[in-house]
Structure formats: structure tokens, C-alpha cells
Design a protein around this motif. Sequence first.
Motif, PDB file in Angstrom:
ATOM      1  N   LEU A  67     -47.329  57.073  16.816  1.00 29.27           N
ATOM      2  CA  LEU A  67     -47.918  57.192  18.148  1.00 29.27           C
ATOM      3  C   LEU A  67     -48.058  55.820  18.797  1.00 29.27           C
ATOM      4  N   GLU A  68     -48.360  54.838  17.974  1.00 27.07           N
ATOM      5  CA  GLU A  68     -48.478  53.485  18.486  1.00 27.07           C
ATOM      6  C   GLU A  68     -47.131  53.024  19.052  1.00 27.07           C
ATOM      7  N   ALA A  69     -46.082  53.294  18.281  1.00 27.93           N
ATOM      8  CA  ALA A  69     -44.736  52.925  18.730  1.00 27.93           C
ATOM      9  C   ALA A  69     -44.388  53.660  20.019  1.00 27.93           C
ATOM     10  N   LEU A  70     -44.736  54.946  20.072  1.00 27.22           N
ATOM     11  CA  LEU A  70     -44.436  55.725  21.274  1.00 27.22           C
ATOM     12  C   LEU A  70     -45.216  55.200  22.473  1.00 27.22           C
ATOM     13  N   ALA A  71     -46.466  54.781  22.218  1.00 28.43           N
ATOM     14  CA  ALA A  71     -47.273  54.240  23.313  1.00 28.43           C
ATOM     15  C   ALA A  71     -46.637  52.956  23.845  1.00 28.43           C
ATOM     16  N   PHE A  72     -46.116  52.147  22.925  1.00 23.20           N
ATOM     17  CA  PHE A  72     -45.440  50.909  23.324  1.00 23.20           C
ATOM     18  C   PHE A  72     -44.213  51.230  24.179  1.00 23.20           C
ATOM     19  N   LEU A  73     -43.436  52.217  23.713  1.00 20.37           N
ATOM     20  CA  LEU A  73     -42.234  52.597  24.469  1.00 20.37           C
ATOM     21  C   LEU A  73     -42.602  53.184  25.823  1.00 20.37           C
ATOM     22  N   THR A  74     -43.711  53.935  25.858  1.00 22.33           N
ATOM     23  CA  THR A  74     -44.165  54.506  27.125  1.00 22.33           C
ATOM     24  C   THR A  74     -44.488  53.389  28.111  1.00 22.33           C
ATOM     25  N   LYS A  75     -45.169  52.377  27.591  1.00 27.25           N
ATOM     26  CA  LYS A  75     -45.554  51.253  28.434  1.00 27.25           C
ATOM     27  C   LYS A  75     -44.302  50.573  29.000  1.00 27.25           C
TER      28      LYS A  75
END
Lengths: 551, 565
Positions: A67-75
Motif C-alpha cells: 500500500l505504501e508503494a501504491l501510495a507513492f505511485l499515486t502521488k
Amino acid sequence: MIQFPRNLHNLHQFKRNGQQFVADLDAGVVVPVTEVVCDVLNVCGTSETDAIIETLADKYGSRFKILEALAFLTKLSEMGILFSSDPSDIETPQRNERPKIYVTPGVFESRETTPFLLSIANHSLITVLAQHADVYLALPETVNNQEVEENLQVQGVQPIFFRDNRTFSPAKFIPKDCDGILALTPLTVGEQVFLKFNTIPVVLRLSNAALMRHAARNRSLERCAALRDFDAFACDASWTQDFFSDFVPDMRVFHHIPYGVDTSFFKPMDKMKCKHQLSQALGNEEILQKPLVGVVPGLNPHETLRFLRKLRSANPDLNYLVIHSSLMDDFTDDGCVNFFNIASQQDKEASPFIFNALDALVFPTILGASPLLLLEIVACGIPTVIWGHSVPKEMSGACRFVQVAPSLFDPVQLPVKSISQELKFLFENPDEQRRLGQKGLKAVSTYTWEAAIQRILNLFRDLRSRPVRQSNPAKHRLLFKKHYNLVSGGIESEALELSKVPSLGRPSPVDVERGIAMTLLEEHTPMEVRTVLQSICQEPERAEKILENLI
Amino acid sequence: MFVCPKPTTHLHKFQQGNRMYVADLSQCLVLEIDDIVWEILDLCPSFSSEEIIERLGRKYDREFVIAALDSLATMEQQGLLFSNLENRSRALETETPRKLKILVLQRSPYAADITLAAGGVSVAHHNLIKSLEAYASLDVVGDRDERFNGSVQGIRFPVNDKSALLKLMGRNYDGVLLDSHLNDRALSLLHCINAPFVVPIHAARGHNSDCINTGLLWYAAMRPYDAFLVPTNSVRDLYARFVSDKDIFHTIPWGVDHNKFHPLDKQEARNEVAKMLHAPQIASSPVVGFFSRFQPEKGAGIYIEIAKRLPNTCFLMTAPTLNFYEHQQLPPNLICAPQQPREQLARLINAFDVYCFPSMVGEETFGLALLEAMACGIPPVVPHLDGLPEVVGDAGIVVPAQAYEDEIGSFAGTVSPKAMADAVNTLLTDEKARLALGQKARERALTFTWDKTAQNVIALFRRLKGIQQLENGYKRHFAISFAPYLNNRRRQIENRAILNNITLQKERPLMWDRYAQSIAEGLSLTLLRRHTRHEVEAVLHHLYGQERAEVILEKVFGFEEAVNR
């Protein structure tokens, strides 16, 4: 959160001195990334977000890292980096002729909440569906798994067992190229999982008989509010949707898909023979002396008793047989009223004989009445008096009809006088009885299981062709802030549309209510947003206006 | 011409399809290149430009090779591929451990022109940054790429430059310090840079409530690990009227440069000032000083009035301009000095007997000039408005004033000229008391140092970092749905929210499957997914009024905390 799959053709990954990098050739930038992000990038061209989380969570031992990685990609995506291309141009995989359907007969809830009739109807539905589609059936793990598995596989159904429903994650079990999810019984938490974490079309089976209870009606409204553009309700009764028309802005989510009737089983038989059998079974001689009227109540138990007492006193020349699956036989003080309980397989097998003993049927088109019973009784050639909000589509012209105003609340207005007049008319006109019986037979002949399954498959085909509204991260971020009004000395609130990347542009203010609607629409359905707006706007017109403006 | 050899360790070449690219890893950018540049980059670490031309000239047209080298030179000038190699090697050095890495965002260039004695705010910011250097490694982001000294690295940060933004994101700062809260351009960086932001409020009100509203804008966006830096409690008290979360304000007083501002020989200072201003009366009569913008809200009118009331005293004011007072009849005992260079200020202040600062503007969050006067041992007389009383404490005379709830024409209140004049007169007539108070002012001022301010700011950053570490990790957000509800008892349709016992991480922490709630609670929990608590506060305040909002907030935040523990 960013929704995958996405187009990745303008990305290039490489490693330098142990550090992973990804270059976005469109944006002209290089981003140092972690191993987890790399793993996500490796699969996100083809996998759904939810599946990515589940598969990588196994590798890393926790969802949080993913989820952290996905949040980074979302950003990054919000900044216009990595996923700047249009998300819609992903190649849709080639569809197989034989669709894959994931069926949930009850994932988190016990079967006790499902009426017996629905259980056997759903059983027929699943087995016939298995002839046309690859069916995956989610079942809670029990002791005799192997036996269940063998039984199901004979019918072409692939069972999916899961152990602990607290950590149940459908993404692990749903086949990757699944064409649709068919939810047969209300499973609120499970549905939330399907509806919030997937882009697979979901068809929710809405059974009218199950709507007798208020809790079930409210739950249906919740389910309805959660439906996305490419989901649908499949009602078994044509009149169910009329009751919801006041709430549901888009009635296209409702599809009438009746059950099938086994006409080799439910068919006209020798009436007198059946009456004798029934009289013997019930130990009631009176049945043979007066015409027998079948009553499907569709009401609460005490309401049913009230209804029958009134009907009986308005029309004492008739015998009554209440056909139900949940009432107690506590109306024994009256020899003219009998009960037939459809609560077990045995009773179900006796049904055609019982139905053939009837001379007429009184059936309500209200919430709580089982349309399956109507079709099965009509298939035995019984003339019908229908009372309620509307004439079922399939029975139009094949029944007597008494109209009452629709009501979502109990008690329902009972048109006893009109019903007994209709019954009187029917028994004074044997020709009309015969005509209605014949017309009914003809009407139900088209309702086969085969037809029901074809309708469901067509519905899935239609839903799949609809565009998936990606909850794309918006370019602007809303900021709800207070505002000090120097003139009044008071505090007001407003929403500001801020740019997510630094820019010189001035943010533009938006009404708080509109801002709330904009924010909610990213994750919630229009019907949910409508519910919120109606609650927070002083004037209902304003709520409609905001929503109309945004969609 | 492009001068080789040059190192290329920070570059990475790759092919995608039949196109060629080079990635500059330290600048976070990618450029498309042609085959000649590709080969030049292969050769350039070990060969001179001439050798490269010689070698590649065999394969390509010499002119093309020279043109390619020229284009590399142009890129270098534009700051691409080979720019700032020196800086870069420095940046790659290992940082000394434990020193915080702080990003300073400011609109003006680092070396702002603070030689003139105007604008306490820019002076304060400059001094703060300078004293922070001892405790943190600073990157100053401004409009140019400059290098100031050993520990301060200047970074050019053009707006909308994605690679520059990525560079900032990749530097893993421990904190971000702004020059002032009015810099709302930096607001969007809050979203990109994952570090505590400290936002100073220098002017609490003013500019038609712009200051308050920019403050409220930052407040809305700030996370639990961000903070407002305020120089006095007066700012926090002012904002307490508008916001629920008062803990976000951290009071750290400014300091004063005691090397510059300290008592001098008074008579000597007077003689010098008298000579400089060609005003011999300064050397012989008592002097009341004032330096500020000469405007009504800064108390210019009051000051003139006091001068009229005390005709035997010399009133010495220094301001950049006289503004509209230029065309007015000023009392003869009022001497107007032009704005002095900052170096001259201490001498000027030392010529004062009393420092009289009757400012009524709603921007005096601190009053740096006041502290500078106190550092020189001059007893101050100020009105009881804004942050002034907190700076003066008991080391001066604080004259009661009429404070306004909401400012009018940028006045935060008014003070009576008579009361101010009386206070000034008391000090002028009682030399013993005046000197004692001057000594007290000096002692009090000594407790305000920039070094202490810097240490407090560092401590604040460390505390915020601790909060951030507690905050980090994923918040549990439940799937909330909204639906109409049939209330059979009342026979009416209501709206409600349902909290489904499944989080976005697909955990099921609670006992039951679903929980019905009011729309207000459901909406708050939903908004908390993407919005800050302060934003939810603004929404609830709008929808339900202050009182009910507080109740709902307490409930919702309490629930949020409980399920995340």
C-alpha cells in the motif's frame, strides 16, 4: 488510490549501484524507486490493483508495504509522472466463448437467513448456469469438503473453499479473467469487497420474498447505493423495482430476471384426485365441499392472520389454503383455513399435487411475496386474483387484478372487499376460470431455467461492455478551510481547488457542499453522494442541482 | 566548446525501441539523444574533446561531432547533464549523523538585502536561518542555484519543474521551514514532501484579514506533525477564536543580535547622532526614540501628539519616508532622520533615553525593534496590544489600551496619547527609575538570543519528527457507505451511513459486520481518508455549527485513534 492495470509503454526500468530507477520518457524524468515499487511496476500493466496487493502481500508478508508503494505511485501519478497516458487504452484480454462466473451463495452470512425456496431455486440456477459457464462457487470450509467438492464437480461447478472469513480476500480466489460475480444472497461485507476493490461486474440477485422484513429492505437500499455503473440488480419479481423508484435515480440498474419453472413437474393434473389426497393429508373433509382458494400472503405472520380472518368473514363460502414457508400453524380454530408449509424438500415434492387441488389463487404483488410460487401455481393451470401495486409483466391479461397503493412501510393496506368480490366473480363464471387458467399456462411456459440463465449471461455481457469509470486521481485536490470574514467577524467555511503540483495559479473557491460531493464521487456512487447531499443541504433542490452539475 | 574529460557516473544511457536516451540520476531527468552523443558519452570520461573529435571523426562527419559537443556545452550551461558537478559531489558526501536536514523555502533570495533597518520579518528570518546553520544542514530553496557557505546549499526551484520536485522529494528531509505563512505557493509541497513543515506566522492579522485567512489555509492543510511557529502567545490566542486545534501553535520568541545591539556610551552616541543629523539639541535634551514606518497604524499620530505634549523633549524618529505627514505641520521638537543603515542602528538607539513605540497595527506579533532597543538598555513604553506586552514583560511600561475584537482599518486597537505621554514623562522625570528600568530591559533582552531560538526550533523539529514517526504507517479506514433508510416506526425515509467492518487494507477489526451511523459521522470518517482533521473541522463547522461540530469531532477523532492503536 490509483487503479491498475495501466499502460506502461513509455517507462524504462534500470538498476545503478544497487539502486532501482524508473525513467518516464514522456515526462522526461527519472525516479529512484524501492524494490516493492519495482515489483508493482512489473505487474501493474496487466493486473488489477486488488490482485497486485494480494499477490505481492504474500511475497512481502504484509499489505502495508504494498500500500505504501501504491501510495507513492499515486502521488507520482497525481504529479503527472509515470502514468500520464490515458488509462482507458489498456488492451482488453480476449474473451473466451464460455464465460467465467464467480458465484457467492453466502460467504459471510449463514444460510439460515435464506428462505428454503430460494435455496433450492438458487441450486437450480447454479447447476443450469454451470452448463453454459465456468462456475466458481465460494463455500465456507466444512468437515466434508471432499464430498461437497465431488458432488459439485459432477455438476460442473468448481468450489472454492476458504477457511477464516475474517481474512477472506476474494481477490485471491476470483479467477483473473473473471467475467462477472453473481451474488445470490445478501452478503454485505463480501459485497463491499467486490464493489470497492474490483472492476469486475457484479450482479446482485434481489429476491422479492426476502424483502418481507424491513431489515432486508434497508439492506437492499444499501446494496443499491453501492452499485457502480457496471453493476446491476437482478430482481426475480417484476414489481420489486417499482418500490425503489423513489430512491434510485437510475432505474436501469434493475433487471427483471424471473426464475425458471420446471413445467414437467408443475403441470395441470387431475383436480379431484389431488383434492382427495390433500383432504386426507390434512384430515379435513370440508376441503371437498367448498371451492379451495390458495393464498400466498407475503405478509408478517400476524398480518396474515388478520388478512385471512377478514377474507374468511367476507367470503365464508370458500375454503382457504395458506401457502407459506415460515408461518406457524396456529389458525386451527377455523376448519375453513388450512396451511401448507413449504419448508423442506419433501413439501416441495408434494407441491404440484397441493397446487392442483386449488380452484383459485390469491397472490399479492407486494414486497415479501415469492414470484417463484406464483409461477409454479400458475403452471398448474390455477386462475389467479392478484392484488397489489402492479400486475406482473408475465401475468398481464392472465389474472384478475385489484390495485392498492404501493407502500414501503407496514402494515400494508388490505383490499379484502375487492378481493372477495373478484373471487365471487370468478366462482360465478367458470368460463373465466378456465380462460385465466389457460392464459396463465401459456404465460409461464416461457419461463424456463434456460431462459433465466441466458438473461443473466446477456446481462453480464452488457455490463462488461460498459466503460469502467476509473477513480482517477484528480488533477486538483480539494482543501476544506475556514474563512475569516472581517466584515462580520465570523468564521465561514469553503473548499479550495488546489493544484497538486506547485504552480502559480490561484486556487478557486467552491461551496462546501459541492466540494463534499466532488470528493465523495471519487470513491462513492452517485446514489451514495445523493444520500449525503440530501442530508446536508437545507433545500432538496440544491442537492439535485449539485449532483446534476457534477455528473 | 564542451571540455572533456568529464565524469559520467551520474548518467545512465539506455535504448527503448530504436530511440536512445540518457538519464541524469542526480537531476532526476531524462533526455533523448542521438547516436553521436551516445558515443561521446562513452568516451568523455577518459578522452579530451580533441581526442573525441579525432576518434569519432573517423566514423561520422567531423562537423556533426563538433555540433554534438556544442550541444552538450549548451546543455551544461542550462544546468543539464553536467551542471554543478562540484555541488553534486558535495551533496553525495555522507551527512554528519544526528544533524537534522532541513529544507528552507523562501520567496526572496537567501542573501536578502537586510542592510537597511526596515522590516523586522526579513531580519528575523535571516537571523533564524543563520543561527540554525550551527545545528542543522540546510538546503535553501530560492530562485537561484547558489552556494552560500559550508553548510548552506542553495537549490534553484522553478515552479512546475517535475524533476526539481522529484529531487526535493528524494532528499529525505527531516523538516521544512518556511519564511512566512504568506508563502502559500509552498502549500502544494506539503502534499509531496513527507516531512514536518514549520510555518512561521509573522503578521497575525492585517491586510484585510489576508493574514488570518492564509493562516487558516495552512491550518486546513497541516497534518498532526506540522506546526505554526509563533513568536508570542498573542498569535495563538488570536487564532483560538477561529480553530479548535490550539496545540498546533508553538511559541518560540525571536532573538536579538547582542553583538550588534548593546549599550554604548550614551553621551558619545548622542554627540555623534547630533552631528550626523545636524541637530545639536539631541546632544543636550532628553531624547525619546521611535523607529518604524511612519503611519497612523504604527502610531505616528500618537507619537506626534506625545511630542506636542512634551515640548522640552527631543523626539527622534527614523523612517524610510514621512508619508503623508510630510505635508503637515510637525512639532519643532520632532526630528526626522532618514532610514539608517543597519550598522548605524545601535548608535542611534543608544542616543535614546526612552523608546516609545505606540504601534496599534494588528501585525505586531513580536516587535523586533523593541527588543533591539531593550538590548541597548533603553526602557520601552508600549501599548497593551498584540505581542508587545509579552516582549516587554516587566522591563518597561505597558500602557493600557483598547483592544478590538476585529480590526478596523488594520488597527488592532487604540491607545490614548495622554496615557502614553504620561508614561514617557514619568520615565523622563525620574532618572533613577529610568536607569533601573533600562538595566532591567537590558537583562531581559539578554535572555532572547537567536541561538536559543534556533535550538528551540531544532527541538520543535525533533518533536514533530517523533510525532510523524508515530503517525506513519497506514491508517485504518473503514469502507463507509451511504444509503436511504426506511424507518418503519416513523413511516418515513431517512438517510444514514453504514460503517462496514472491512478496512481498505481488508482487515476486519471489529466484532460485527456493519454499524449504522449518522451522515455526519460517516461523512467525517470518509473525509479523513484524504483530508486532514482540520479540514473535517471546517466542514462540520459549516454544516452543523461550532458547538455540534466539536462534539462530532471529539467522537470521530476518538474512534479513529482507538481503532488505529
